[in-house]
Design a protein around this motif. Structure first.
Motif, PDB file in Angstrom:
ATOM      1  N   MET A 648      31.474  42.329  39.580  1.00 29.52           N
ATOM      2  CA  MET A 648      32.422  40.993  39.582  1.00 29.52           C
ATOM      3  C   MET A 648      31.632  39.940  40.252  1.00 29.52           C
ATOM      4  SD  MET A 648      36.095  42.626  40.317  1.00 29.52           S
ATOM      5  CE  MET A 648      36.638  40.550  40.871  1.00 29.52           C
ATOM      6  N   GLN A 649      30.838  40.100  41.230  1.00 30.06           N
ATOM      7  CA  GLN A 649      29.936  39.098  41.972  1.00 30.06           C
ATOM      8  C   GLN A 649      28.859  38.631  40.959  1.00 30.06           C
ATOM      9  OE1 GLN A 649      28.866  40.975  45.542  1.00 30.06           O
ATOM     10  NE2 GLN A 649      30.973  40.850  46.551  1.00 30.06           N
ATOM     11  N   ALA A 650      28.109  39.483  40.264  1.00 29.52           N
ATOM     12  CA  ALA A 650      27.043  39.260  39.380  1.00 29.52           C
ATOM     13  C   ALA A 650      27.540  38.335  38.252  1.00 29.52           C
ATOM     14  CB  ALA A 650      26.402  40.298  39.033  1.00 29.52           C
ATOM     15  N   LEU A 651      28.589  38.699  37.717  1.00 28.64           N
ATOM     16  CA  LEU A 651      29.176  38.055  36.690  1.00 28.64           C
ATOM     17  C   LEU A 651      29.659  36.596  37.137  1.00 28.64           C
ATOM     18  CD1 LEU A 651      31.216  40.650  34.685  1.00 28.64           C
ATOM     19  CD2 LEU A 651      29.005  39.609  33.932  1.00 28.64           C
ATOM     20  N   THR A 652      30.307  36.384  38.179  1.00 28.80           N
ATOM     21  CA  THR A 652      30.657  35.131  38.594  1.00 28.80           C
ATOM     22  C   THR A 652      29.493  34.451  38.607  1.00 28.80           C
ATOM     23  OG1 THR A 652      32.614  36.254  39.822  1.00 28.80           O
ATOM     24  CG2 THR A 652      31.936  34.035  40.523  1.00 28.80           C
ATOM     25  N   GLU A 653      28.593  34.883  39.313  1.00 25.96           N
ATOM     26  CA  GLU A 653      27.248  33.965  39.605  1.00 25.96           C
ATOM     27  C   GLU A 653      26.574  33.439  38.246  1.00 25.96           C
ATOM     28  OE1 GLU A 653      24.553  36.240  41.874  1.00 25.96           O
ATOM     29  OE2 GLU A 653      25.732  36.128  43.787  1.00 25.96           O
ATOM     30  N   GLN A 654      26.893  34.364  37.054  1.00 25.84           N
ATOM     31  CA  GLN A 654      26.310  34.022  35.841  1.00 25.84           C
ATOM     32  C   GLN A 654      27.075  32.892  35.076  1.00 25.84           C
ATOM     33  OE1 GLN A 654      26.213  37.457  33.449  1.00 25.84           O
ATOM     34  NE2 GLN A 654      25.637  36.116  31.337  1.00 25.84           N
ATOM     35  N   LEU A 655      28.239  33.059  35.544  1.00 32.06           N
ATOM     36  CA  LEU A 655      29.218  31.915  34.942  1.00 32.06           C
ATOM     37  C   LEU A 655      29.034  30.513  36.025  1.00 32.06           C
ATOM     38  CD1 LEU A 655      32.386  33.912  34.312  1.00 32.06           C
ATOM     39  CD2 LEU A 655      30.855  32.734  32.625  1.00 32.06           C
ATOM     40  N   GLU A 656      28.188  31.056  37.067  1.00 33.49           N
ATOM     41  CA  GLU A 656      28.131  29.428  37.922  1.00 33.49           C
ATOM     42  C   GLU A 656      29.538  29.157  38.539  1.00 33.49           C
ATOM     43  OE1 GLU A 656      26.135  26.599  36.178  1.00 33.49           O
ATOM     44  OE2 GLU A 656      24.228  27.664  35.983  1.00 33.49           O
ATOM     45  N   GLY A 657      30.371  29.878  38.655  1.00 33.13           N
ATOM     46  CA  GLY A 657      31.595  29.659  39.116  1.00 33.13           C
ATOM     47  C   GLY A 657      32.016  30.435  40.469  1.00 33.13           C
ATOM     48  N   THR A 658      33.451  30.514  40.828  1.00 37.43           N
ATOM     49  CA  THR A 658      33.797  31.326  42.049  1.00 37.43           C
ATOM     50  C   THR A 658      34.887  32.020  41.816  1.00 37.43           C
ATOM     51  OG1 THR A 658      35.193  29.358  42.430  1.00 37.43           O
ATOM     52  CG2 THR A 658      32.991  29.271  43.404  1.00 37.43           C
ATOM     53  N   ILE A 659      35.127  33.049  42.521  1.00 39.49           N
ATOM     54  CA  ILE A 659      36.285  33.986  42.422  1.00 39.49           C
ATOM     55  C   ILE A 659      36.893  34.303  43.721  1.00 39.49           C
ATOM     56  CG2 ILE A 659      34.898  36.002  42.452  1.00 39.49           C
ATOM     57  CD1 ILE A 659      36.940  37.307  40.694  1.00 39.49           C
ATOM     58  N   LEU A 660      38.113  34.118  43.795  1.00 37.61           N
ATOM     59  CA  LEU A 660      39.037  34.119  45.162  1.00 37.61           C
ATOM     60  C   LEU A 660      40.152  34.952  44.960  1.00 37.61           C
ATOM     61  CD1 LEU A 660      39.323  33.105  48.087  1.00 37.61           C
ATOM     62  CD2 LEU A 660      40.615  31.470  47.072  1.00 37.61           C
ATOM     63  N   THR A 661      40.098  36.118  45.731  1.00 36.94           N
ATOM     64  CA  THR A 661      41.301  37.074  45.852  1.00 36.94           C
ATOM     65  C   THR A 661      42.024  36.780  47.081  1.00 36.94           C
ATOM     66  OG1 THR A 661      39.750  38.531  44.641  1.00 36.94           O
ATOM     67  CG2 THR A 661      41.985  39.435  45.695  1.00 36.94           C
ATOM     68  N   ALA A 662      43.177  36.655  46.922  1.00 33.08           N
ATOM     69  CA  ALA A 662      44.258  36.327  48.079  1.00 33.08           C
ATOM     70  C   ALA A 662      45.376  37.187  48.133  1.00 33.08           C
ATOM     71  CB  ALA A 662      44.561  34.841  48.356  1.00 33.08           C
ATOM     72  N   ARG A 663      45.871  37.695  49.274  1.00 35.21           N
ATOM     73  CA  ARG A 663      47.121  38.153  49.657  1.00 35.21           C
ATOM     74  C   ARG A 663      48.342  37.254  49.633  1.00 35.21           C
ATOM     75  NH1 ARG A 663      48.644  43.306  51.512  1.00 35.21           N
ATOM     76  NH2 ARG A 663      50.575  43.453  52.364  1.00 35.21           N
ATOM     77  N   GLN A 664      49.253  37.709  48.992  1.00 38.29           N
ATOM     78  CA  GLN A 664      50.540  36.707  49.024  1.00 38.29           C
ATOM     79  C   GLN A 664      51.678  37.419  49.656  1.00 38.29           C
ATOM     80  OE1 GLN A 664      50.279  33.780  45.283  1.00 38.29           O
ATOM     81  NE2 GLN A 664      50.901  35.991  44.463  1.00 38.29           N
ATOM     82  N   ALA A 665      52.788  36.847  49.690  1.00 41.64           N
ATOM     83  CA  ALA A 665      53.833  37.524  50.434  1.00 41.64           C
ATOM     84  C   ALA A 665      54.371  38.854  49.753  1.00 41.64           C
ATOM     85  CB  ALA A 665      55.139  36.503  50.456  1.00 41.64           C
ATOM     86  N   ARG A 666      54.059  38.581  48.235  1.00 37.64           N
ATOM     87  CA  ARG A 666      54.158  39.903  47.384  1.00 37.64           C
ATOM     88  C   ARG A 666      53.162  39.968  46.419  1.00 37.64           C
ATOM     89  NH1 ARG A 666      56.819  44.885  47.439  1.00 37.64           N
ATOM     90  NH2 ARG A 666      57.327  45.772  45.276  1.00 37.64           N
ATOM     91  N   GLY A 667      51.958  40.858  46.480  1.00 35.86           N
ATOM     92  CA  GLY A 667      51.247  41.013  45.506  1.00 35.86           C
ATOM     93  C   GLY A 667      49.887  40.315  46.000  1.00 35.86           C
ATOM     94  N   THR A 668      49.077  40.108  44.932  1.00 32.32           N
ATOM     95  CA  THR A 668      47.763  39.723  45.111  1.00 32.32           C
ATOM     96  C   THR A 668      47.537  38.598  43.837  1.00 32.32           C
ATOM     97  OG1 THR A 668      46.801  41.709  45.931  1.00 32.32           O
ATOM     98  CG2 THR A 668      45.241  40.238  45.140  1.00 32.32           C
TER      99      THR A 668
END
Length: 693
Positions: A648-668
């Protein structure tokens, strides 16, 4: 250029003079009138008779015509007082002198008023009509005034013959004074005829000789027999003066004629009063000679001044004609210059048109050809002479003529709306030999005066259309090949996916089975990209929304057996990505979705997965939201070394983008953003989707 002055019978407006200047004018006129009256009584009269010439009548009428109306009253009062006082000083009883002076002043007032009313242009004294008006009105008024004067004199006890003689001499003397001295005043207010050449010394010498000879001849004629003056027989007739009067009128204009006649009249009257012999043969009596002399001078003055006026009018016409000729010559020069400039401009335009590689034809609003260039002649096989004046439809093949005619009608009605910007419409053009060829036509309007004309540029696009056809054929061939490539890649990946699937069935170790299943899913996600491209009408970009929907459905079917009651919520806007972005993005989302299906729903709650995709301002945003247990609090992706997270990190760099995973009150909530290379349609703003419960 000389400024011409209008000779119309309209008195131009002049501002009133200052009071001091007006008083000075009144005093000057009163003094001149008094001097003229004294001369009339003392120098221009004979014993026992009235004045032969009364200069005061002409001077006062001329002054009244030139002065403003508010100066009339003081001028007339001064003239009346001066005349009455002079007559009393000369021995006339006051009872007679006062009314006689009043009659003389009234005579001038009436004459000036009538002239001012009926002939206002007389102040300019520029036409023969002005002289006729002055002579006729003056003669009638002086005759009436003379009758009143004779009637007044008859009350003093004189004989009827004497009273009649007074009327005759008064009427004649005042009329002559009016004819002589009123023009003398008025001519100094008139405009001279402009001279194109300066006055030379010979003209001055000519003037001195002419006026000198006039005085000499007049003296010899009218002083003949006075003292020691004895004129020759040929110079004893008064009409010997006529040639000199005509010469002066012709050569020196109105001013010269008036001045010369005044000199002649003074000498003639002085000679007659002294007993000269001009009319002694025909009129021996002095009283008769006085009257004849009066009318002789009046007649000669009229002839001379009228001739001078006629000559000056001819000079004015000559001057105006010369000015007109100069203006016409100047205008003709300008016109010739403009014609030359237009011819040069037309030649330059013709050369410019001929230098243009495209065919150009100019037509009028009726569709007739008015101009062509050499490129169009060569293109259609016609000469310029064969095309000019012919309908432009002859250059269009029969199937397209109705379309061209309808287009021209609409173009004439609204040229700006039909103006072609860039390449114009295609039509079949017709050559002189009957062969057709594809032509591209552009139209531009312009106006020549009130007439609308259309400039049509014609381009032979035979080679261009042939090249486009070859290119289109080549593109279709390449498209078929590219579809075949995608199809074969998809098939090969499907074979690989099947092999992974078969292999995991023979594996016994759970970790091995998991590895094979994940590899199968990854290969499957890439194969789906090529599947979408293979079935798409546009091979340059992937309909990623459709691909993402298929990917979510596929993975949901894979894990639906372990996730009973799974509900999918898809909010996907149309997004098109290049294959360079679609493949890594598909692999990355495959990892995110697989993690959600595998690890999120372990607490037994009804599973809900929400997938959202948007493209805004050149950026793609994809969110995957679940209502599972959520990621652990100590989760640190950068310290986790699993294959999926590193992928996932390598593919995100290939897309020149960002990926953010955050916990919520219920779920992700997992959010992926990267720059958009292939655009998308604009939808509604991206909502903040809460975790489904």
């Amino acid at each position: 250029m000389h400024r011409l002055r209008s000779n119309a019978s309209v008195v131009p407006f002049t501002p009133p003079p200052p009071t001091r200047l007006l008083v000075a004018h009144v005093l000057l006129v009163a003094t001149a009138y008094a001097g003229a009256a004294w001369a009339g009584f003392r120098l221009l009269s004979v014993p026992g008779s009235s004045a032969i010439i009364w200069p005061g009548a002409g001077l006062l009428v001329g002054a009244l015509l030139l002065l403003p109306r508010r100066a009339w009253a003081p001028t007339l009062a001064a003239a009346w007082a001066g005349t009455a006082g002079l007559q009393v000083w000369l021995g006339v009883p006051p009872a007679v002198a006062t009314p006689l002076a009043a009659i003389g002043v009234a005579e001038t007032v009436v004459t000036a008023s009538l002239l001012w009313r009926w002939r206002p242009s007389v102040t300019q004294f520029s036409t023969m009509g002005d002289m006729f008006a002055l002579a006729s009105i003056g003669t009638v008024v002086t005759a009436v005034a003379g009758a009143l004067g004779a009637l007044l004199v008859s009350t003093t006890g004189v004989s009827t013959e004497t009273a009649q003689h007074v009327w005759t001499v008064w009427a004649s003397g005042h009329a002559v004074g009016l004819i002589l001295f009123a023009p003398l005043c008025l001519t100094w207010n008139r405009q001279r005829v402009p001279q194109f050449t300066p006055v030379r010394a010979t003209r001055i010498t000519e003037g001195v000789l002419a006026f000198g000879l006039l005085l000499v001849v007049t003296s010899l004629v009218f002083f003949n027999g006075v003292g020691g003056v004895e004129a020759p027989l040929l110079l004893s007739l008064p009409y010997e003066v006529l040639p000199f009067a005509i010469l002066i009128a012709v050569r020196f204009g109105v001013r010269g004629a008036v001045f010369g006649m005044v000199l002649m009249a003074l000498v003639a009257v002085a000679g007659t009063a002294a007993g000269g012999g001009a009319f002694r043969l025909t009129h021996p009596a002095l009283g008769d000679r006085v009257i004849v002399t009066q009318w002789f001078t009046a007649t000669l003055t009229l002839v001379s001044v009228l001739l001078a006026l006629a000559m000056e009018q001819a000079r004015w016409q000559e001057f105006q004609t010369r000015l007109l000729n100069e203006a016409l010559a100047e205008a003709n020069g300008v016109l010739v210059h403009e014609i030359g400039e237009r011819e040069r401009a037309a030649l330059s335009l013709r050369m410019l048109l001929d230098a243009t590689p495209e065919g150009i034809v100019v037509v009028d609003h009726e569709g007739l050809v008015v101009e062509v260039n050499s490129a169009l002649e060569w293109m259609f096989g016609y000469t310029r002479g064969q095309l000019l004046g012919q309908p432009s439809d002859m250059l269009v093949a029969e199937p397209d003529r109705d379309m061209v005619q309808a287009y021209r009608v609409r173009y004439v009605a609204a040229p700006e709306e039909m103006l072609t910007r860039g390449p114009g419409p295609d039509l079949q053009a017709l050559r002189s030999d009957g062969k057709t060829f594809p032509a591209q036509v552009g139209l531009s309007p312009y106006r020549l005066g009130d007439e609308l004309r259309i400039i049509a540029t014609v381009r032979d696009v035979t080679e261009q259309r042939a090249a486009e056809g070859r290119m289109e054929t080549s593109l279709r061939e390449k498209e078929v090949l590219l579809r075949e490539v995608h199809h074969r890649v998809k098939n090969n990946m499907a074979v690989m996916s099947s092999l992974f699937y078969l292999q995991q069935r023979y594996a016994k170790d759970p970790d091995t089975i998991r590895v094979f299943r994940e590899s199968e899913s990854r290969v499957r996600s890439m194969a789906m990209v090529h599947e979408v491209l293979y079935r798409s009408s546009d091979l340059s970009a992937v309909d990623f929304s459709r691909y993402l929907e298929s990917l979510v459905e596929h993975l949901a079917n894979v894990y639906r057996g372990t996730l009973p009651g799974l509900r999918l919520e898809l909010d996907l806007e149309p997004i098109r990505l290049s294959i360079e972005q679609a493949v890594p993005c598909g692999l990355l989302l495959n990892e995110v979705l697989t993690n959600a299906f595998k690890h999120a729903f372990v607490d037994g709650a009804p599973p809900v997965l929400h997938v959202l995709a948007r493209a805004r301002n050149g950026e793609v945003r994809i969110e995957v939201i679940d209502n599972g247990v959520g990621i652990p609090d100590d989760h640190a992706p950068d310290r986790t070394q699993t294959l999926g997270l590193r992928l996932m990190q390598a593919l995100t760099e290939q897309l020149e983008g960002t990926i953010l995973t955050a916990r919520q009150a219920r779920g992700t909530r997992t959010t992926l953003t990267f720059p958009l290379i292939v655009g998308t349609s604009v939808g509604t703003p991206m909502p903040d989707v809460a975790t489904a419960s």
